[in-house]
Each structure stands twice: as structure tokens, then as C-alpha cells.
Design a protein around this motif. Structure first.
Motif, short mmCIF file in Angstrom:
data_model
loop_
_atom_site.label_atom_id
_atom_site.label_comp_id
_atom_site.label_asym_id
_atom_site.label_seq_id
_atom_site.Cartn_x
_atom_site.Cartn_y
_atom_site.Cartn_z
N GLU A 79 -20.93 -2.51 10.64
CA GLU A 79 -20.88 -1.94 9.32
C GLU A 79 -22.11 -1.07 9.10
OE1 GLU A 79 -19.45 -2.00 5.26
OE2 GLU A 79 -18.75 -2.57 7.07
N GLY A 80 -22.11 0.23 8.35
CA GLY A 80 -23.00 1.15 8.47
C GLY A 80 -23.30 2.03 9.68
N SER A 81 -22.31 1.86 10.77
CA SER A 81 -22.32 2.68 11.94
C SER A 81 -22.04 4.16 11.38
CB SER A 81 -21.52 2.30 12.84
OG SER A 81 -21.81 0.90 13.32
N VAL A 82 -22.76 5.20 11.83
CA VAL A 82 -22.66 6.69 11.66
C VAL A 82 -22.25 7.36 12.96
CG1 VAL A 82 -23.79 8.84 10.69
CG2 VAL A 82 -23.89 6.55 9.56
N LEU A 83 -21.22 8.26 12.75
CA LEU A 83 -21.04 9.13 13.96
C LEU A 83 -21.03 10.61 13.46
CD1 LEU A 83 -17.57 7.08 15.55
CD2 LEU A 83 -20.17 6.63 15.82
N LYS A 84 -21.25 11.39 14.65
CA LYS A 84 -21.21 12.76 14.38
C LYS A 84 -20.23 13.44 15.18
CE LYS A 84 -25.31 14.47 12.05
NZ LYS A 84 -26.77 15.11 12.34
N ILE A 85 -19.75 14.62 14.68
CA ILE A 85 -18.66 15.35 15.48
C ILE A 85 -19.34 16.77 15.44
CG2 ILE A 85 -16.42 15.91 16.38
CD1 ILE A 85 -17.10 13.12 13.77
N SER B 235 -20.10 24.15 13.38
CA SER B 235 -19.48 23.40 12.56
C SER B 235 -19.94 21.92 12.98
CB SER B 235 -17.63 23.35 12.56
OG SER B 235 -17.32 23.14 13.86
N CYS B 236 -19.98 21.33 11.89
CA CYS B 236 -20.22 19.78 11.94
C CYS B 236 -19.80 18.93 10.92
CB CYS B 236 -21.70 19.53 12.03
SG CYS B 236 -22.56 18.08 12.19
N ALA B 237 -19.39 17.67 11.07
CA ALA B 237 -18.94 16.51 10.45
C ALA B 237 -19.69 15.35 10.78
CB ALA B 237 -17.37 16.36 10.33
N ALA B 238 -19.60 14.46 9.67
CA ALA B 238 -20.07 12.96 10.02
C ALA B 238 -19.36 11.99 9.17
CB ALA B 238 -21.56 12.88 9.52
N ILE B 239 -19.38 10.87 9.70
CA ILE B 239 -18.45 9.69 9.16
C ILE B 239 -19.48 8.22 8.96
CG2 ILE B 239 -16.14 10.48 9.83
CD1 ILE B 239 -16.23 8.28 11.64
N GLU B 240 -19.06 7.49 8.18
CA GLU B 240 -19.90 6.17 8.23
C GLU B 240 -18.88 5.16 7.88
OE1 GLU B 240 -23.75 4.04 5.87
OE2 GLU B 240 -22.52 5.85 4.84
N LYS B 241 -19.03 4.11 8.49
CA LYS B 241 -18.32 2.83 8.18
C LYS B 241 -18.96 1.90 7.27
CE LYS B 241 -16.24 -1.27 10.43
NZ LYS B 241 -16.28 -2.39 11.30
N PHE C 28 -15.69 6.56 5.90
CA PHE C 28 -15.82 7.87 5.00
C PHE C 28 -16.62 8.85 5.50
CE2 PHE C 28 -15.53 3.26 2.90
CZ PHE C 28 -14.58 3.75 1.67
N GLU C 29 -16.31 9.79 4.94
CA GLU C 29 -17.09 11.44 5.51
C GLU C 29 -18.32 11.36 4.54
OE1 GLU C 29 -16.31 15.99 6.48
OE2 GLU C 29 -14.70 14.78 5.46
N ILE C 30 -19.22 11.68 5.28
CA ILE C 30 -20.78 11.97 4.54
C ILE C 30 -21.13 13.27 4.95
CG2 ILE C 30 -21.03 9.25 4.64
CD1 ILE C 30 -22.91 9.66 6.98
N GLU C 31 -22.38 13.51 4.12
CA GLU C 31 -23.00 14.68 4.45
C GLU C 31 -23.86 14.61 5.98
OE1 GLU C 31 -23.40 17.50 2.93
OE2 GLU C 31 -22.13 16.94 1.31
N SER C 32 -23.35 15.68 6.80
CA SER C 32 -23.84 15.41 8.12
C SER C 32 -25.27 15.81 8.31
CB SER C 32 -23.03 16.55 9.00
OG SER C 32 -23.24 17.82 8.60
#
Length: 550
Positions: A37-43, A48-54, A60-64
Motif C-alpha cells: 500500500e502506498g507504492s508509487v510507479l513512474k512511466i 511525457s510522464c505519468a505516475a500511479i499510486e496503490k 490511481f493516477e497521481i501528479e508525476s
């Protein structure tokens, strides 16, 4: 090559994020769910850039810009993104991922030490997508192991193992690992093995180390004895099996020494292959000890002896824990059975009581009325009158006994007027039939008491007063029934001979106490014997928040 504009690159990356990472039906969603829980990944892709958080069980997508990720997936060309949108399984994703990494089209940047990443579930994520995978022969080798499906933490005390490997590593000067049969780290020493740490901070290094440790586990499983091996990077490692009840559940592995001065050019080329900086790796080799095989074998014998002791102790603890769980499960089953039997008994008692009252009682009442009418008409025949009067007295006695039996089976007052009145009636009947003085003291409103609580408290009082009659030798007994903000209290006290020692030690009343305790626990109550200078005092307390539901 066609250059993709920044807007188009971001759109492709957004599609990748939406379909493969955020979508609950994504083929790699089970792998993402293994992350903490709380893990963040960046692509990333060029421009371009995107980030997600569990979090909260979702992705959920979050501000990268503000995200601090565990790792970052980097596409070197946005044109390579669309092919991922066609994958159908986690393994297919992993195969495509590895192929692009090997071709230099994709990079996975680990943004903290891999051991920290492993603690956050990254190792399980990589295993789920097939990046870390054992040969099929290894799966067949460990398939028969029954303990393999049990979580390592249920068998061994991981906190103790961590302390053990830290202390051992400090003494012998090498990094120690404890791995389960899936080659997943359970405990790793916090000191030693800086060169190994650098190697596994790259994806290629992780994959090679994983394959090397699978090889070590394979050899240990076949031999069921400690082994010395050479790892993928050329270091000497020693492995000792962890065997519980005849089954291997993992290994303690020590790395990594050399038998001669390290070849810097070899390790420089290795660093390039792994995608890490060569100089830090070469500098770390200065701390690697050069040893002979005899010293390695001695260290192995020490670690193996410790592994055997730990395994034996842990297996005994596991067996005791397993037995305790089984006893607990059986206890739950017995309580459920007791409750079911009690409910059946109460239904049967209520049914019999109704039949006695409605059918048998009514028939006897009619017979008594007819006898009294005949008695009035038999005034001229004294002998007949005497017989009729005797029959009338007998039927009246049977009716009283029938009424008492019906009330004992299921007191109608309990349903009609409540527990307090039913207890009053119980005490009145016992005062009329026995030489002991019984009293009831009641206080509080019982309007909220569920029927299950009422009938069980009534049966406890009934059993308690029966024990007073049979075993106490008392002349007086008191029933206290209180309802307050704290809960419900029922106490039964007498001035008899009492019980020396535990109430369970008195065979004459043991079954009655067991029955009372079971009934109390069935409705969330606490049954206990209270200290008393004379006689016996039993208490049942039901905390307000633990009352049985209606």
C-alpha cells in the motif's frame, strides 16, 4: 523512424496507464496488487510522464512531479508503447518487457536499494509477470513439498532470523541471506556484501542472482546437505538447507568471497553487462576477502549447524502452533455444536410444555370438573363419594405436578412477562417444595434483553439452584439479578459448605458448572467463582457491548 510529437507521446502514455495500470481488469493487475500500500510507479517516454499510486485497494493516477516512485519504466521511443496495449496476460507483458530491455528500447530504473524494494513487494511483482522465473524442472522438484504452500512467516520467527543473520554476518564478515523455496528473501543481513548490493540494484543483476540462487536451492534439495557453489558473478557462496520435519523449506546462503585477487577488467565488463557503474563495483572489491576453500567450508559448517538448530526449534514451535490452532478450531466447533444442541433442546422443551399445557392438562382439567360434578350427585352413596373424592385429589396433584413440569421445561412467564418474573416464579416454586430459604433480588429494566440471553440466564439460575439443593448443604440461597449501564449480572450465592479448590475438581458438580459456563460464553458472558468466606458464590457478567444479538 517517424518522430512522435509530445502531445501524441503523452496520449500514448495515458492509454498505457489507463489500460494496463489503472484498469481493474488489466492482465497485470494481479501483479500490481502484490505491491505494498502506498507504492508509487513512474512511466516515462520522451516528452511525457505519468505516475500511479496503490492505495485503498485500488490503483490511481497521481501528479508525476510530486511522486517518489519505487521504480521507473522508461520508453526510449514512444512508438514502442502501442505494442503493450495488445498484451493478454501478465507473462506476455513480462516477456515483451524483457525483450525490449535486451534490445535497449526500454529501461527499468530501480530508485532505491533492491532489498528495500523487495520489502515493498517488487520481487513478487517481477515474479508474477515472469521476469523472475525458475526453470520448469525446479517447479517439478519442489511441487511435492507440503510446507511450501505455507507462508514462511508461519513456520519461522522472521524477527529472530533477522537478528541471527545480522549477528552472524558481523562475526564472519559476509552478507547472509535466508531464502524460501521460491528464492524470495525472508531475512538479509544489514552488513557485508557491498559488491552484491551493487549488483542487485540493477534489473539484470536481480535476474542473474535469482537464477543463481534457484540453482543453489536445486542442488540443496537434491543433496539435502550443505554445499559450496560459485555464483553467476564468480564469487564463492555457501548454502545450508533449512529442513523442517524432513522437508526443505529454504536455505541460509553466505556470499561472497574470492580465492584470488579480483580481475578488475572482468568485473568492469560485468558492470557494463549489468547496466551499473563499473567504478563503484571495482572499489567494493577491495573489501572482498580472499580465502581458501578450507575456510569457506569451515564457515559453511558453522552456518549449517546453526541452520539445523534453528530448523529443529522452529519446527517444534510450528507444530505446537499448528496444534494450538487445531484445538482452537475444534473448540469453536464444539461451542457451535453446544449452541445448536441448546437451541434444539429449548425448542423441544417449549413444544412439550405447550403439549402438556394444551392437551394433557386440558384433558385432566375436564376430568377433574366431571369428577367434582359426579361428587355432588353422589351424596346419597358415601362409598362412591369417597372414591370420587380420592380420584379428584389425585388428579389435582397430577395437575400441579404437570404445571410444575411444564414451567420447568419452558417457563411461560419468560415469554409473557420477562426474565425477572420468571426468576421470581422459580424462587417461589423452590421455596414451596424444599427446606431451603430462597430469595431473589432484582434491579434494572430488561426491555432490551434478547430472548437468547433470557433463556440462557434462566437455565443458569435453574442449574445453580439445583446444585444448591443437591450439593451445598445450605439453609439459605440468594439470586441477584442486575441490569445496568455496564451490562447484565446474575449471581447465585449460598451459605453451604462451599467447594475446596477449583470448582472443576469437584466431580459431583463439574458437569453442571461446565453447562453454566458454556451457556454464559454462548451469550458473550463471563462465568466465574467469586471469593467468599463461606458457601459458594457464582457470577455471570455480560458486558453491554458483548450481548448476543436479537
Amino acid at each position: 523512424m517517424i518522430l512522435v510529437g509530445e502531445n501524441m507521446a503523452q496520449k500514448l502514455l495515458d492509454k498505457f496507464t489507463a489500460k494496463l495500470l489503472i484498469n481493474p481488469e488489466s492482465p497485470i493487475r494481479p501483479a500490481l496488487d502484490l505491491l505494498d500500500e502506498g507504492s508509487v510507479l513512474k512511466i516515462r517516454a520522451p516528452g511525457s510522464c505519468a505516475a500511479i499510486e496503490k492505495r485503498s485497494g485500488g490503483i490511481f493516477e497521481i501528479e508525476s512531479e510530486t511522486a517518489t516512485p519505487l521504480f521507473e519504466i522508461r520508453f526510449l521511443d514512444s512508438e514502442d508503447i502501442p505494442v503493450f496495449l495488445e498484451i493478454k496476460s501478465a507473462i506476455e507483458f513480462g516477456e515483451l518487457f524483457q525483450a525490449m530491455v535486451r534490445e535497449g528500447k526500454l529501461k527499468l530504473d530501480l530508485l532505491m536499494s533492491f532489498l528495500d524494494l523487495w520489502d515493498k513487494g517488487v520481487g513478487f511483482f517481477l515474479k508474477e509477470i515472469g521476469v523472475l522465473s525458475a526453470p520448469s524442472g525446479y517447479a517439478d522438484l519442489i511441487k511435492p513439498l507440503q510446507l511450501r504452500e505455507i507462508a514462511f512467516t508461519e513456520i519461522l520467527d522472521v524477527k529472530y532470523l533477522q537478528q541471527l543473520v545480522d549477528e552472524l554476518a558481523r562475526i564472519i564478515g559476509v552478507r547472509l541471506w535466508i531464502l524460501d523455496m521460491n528464492s524470495m528473501p525472508v531475512a538479509v543481513s544489514t552488513t557485508g556484501g557491498e559488491h552484491c548490493q551493487l549488483i542487485i540494484d540493477s534489473l539484470e543483476g536481480v535476474m542473474r542472482c535469482y537464477g543463481s540462487s534457484i540453482g543453489g536451492l536445486t542442488e540443496l534439495k537434491k543433496a539435502m546437505a550443505p554445499k559450496v557453489r560459485i555464483c553467476h558473478a564468480g564469487f564463492i557462496c555457501f548454502d545450508a538447507p533449512l529442513i523442517l520435519g524432513g522437508e526443505m523449506v529454504g536455505m541460509i546462503s553466505g556470499d561472497a568471497s574470492l580465492t584470488e585477487v579480483p580481475d578488475k577488467e572482468y568485473f568492469r565488463e560485468l558492470a557494463i553487462e549489468l547496466g551499473i557503474e563499473p567504478e563503484p563495483l571495482i572499489e567494493s572489491l577491495e573489501k572482498v576477502r580472499c580465502v581458501d576453500i578450507a575456510e569457506v567450508e569451515f564457515l559453511l559448517s558453522v552456518v549449517n549447524a546453526i541452520a539445523q538448530v534453528v530448523s529443529e526449534m522452529s519446527f517444534k514451535q510450528y507444530q505446537l502452533s499448528d496444534l494450538s490452532k487445531e484445538l482452537s478450531r475444534k473448540n469453536v466447533e464444539l461451542k457451535a455444536l453446544f449452541q445448536a444442541i441448546t437451541e434444539i433442546q429449548e425448542r423441544e422443551r417449549a413444544s412439550i410444555a405447550r403439549d402438556l399445557h394444551d392437551d394433557t392438562g386440558q384433558n385432566l382439567t375436564n376430568a377433574l370438573v366431571n369428577l367434582e360434578m359426579a361428587l355432588g350427585e353422589a351424596a346419597s352413596n358415601p362409598d362412591l363419594g369417597a372414591h370420587l373424592e380420592s380420584a379428584s385429589i389425585s388428579i389435582s396433584s397430577v395437575l400441579k405436578q404437570l404445571h410444575d413440569l411444564s414451567a420447568s421445561l419452558h417457563p411461560p412467564l419468560l415469554d409473557d412477562l420477562g426474565l425477572t418474573e420468571a426468576l421470581h416464579n422459580l424462587v417461589r416454586r423452590m421455596n414451596g417444595d424444599h427446606g431451603i430459604e430462597f430469595k431473589l433480588m432484582a434491579r434494572g429494566e430488561e426491555t432490551e434483553l434478547p430472548s437468547e440471553v433470557k433463556i440462557n440466564l434462566y437455565r443458569i439460575a435453574q442449574e445453580g439452584l439445583s446444585n444448591v439443593l443437591k450439593h451445598s448443604g445450605a439453609t439459605k440461597a440468594m439470586v441477584y439479578f442486575y441490569i445496568s449501564e455496564e451490562g447484565v449480572d446474575l449471581m447465585i450465592a449460598d451459605n453451604g459448605k462451599g467447594i475446596q479448590g477449583s470448582i472443576e475438581d469437584d466431580g459431583g458438580v463439574h458437569l453442571g458448572f461446565v453447562n453454566m459456563r458454556e451457556r454464559a460464553e454462548q451469550i458473550g458472558g463471563i462465568f466465574e467463582r467469586l471469593p467468599s468466606e463461606f458457601g459458594l458464590t457464582l457470577s455471570i457478567h455480560i458486558p453491554r457491548q458483548e450481548r448476543a444479538p436479537v
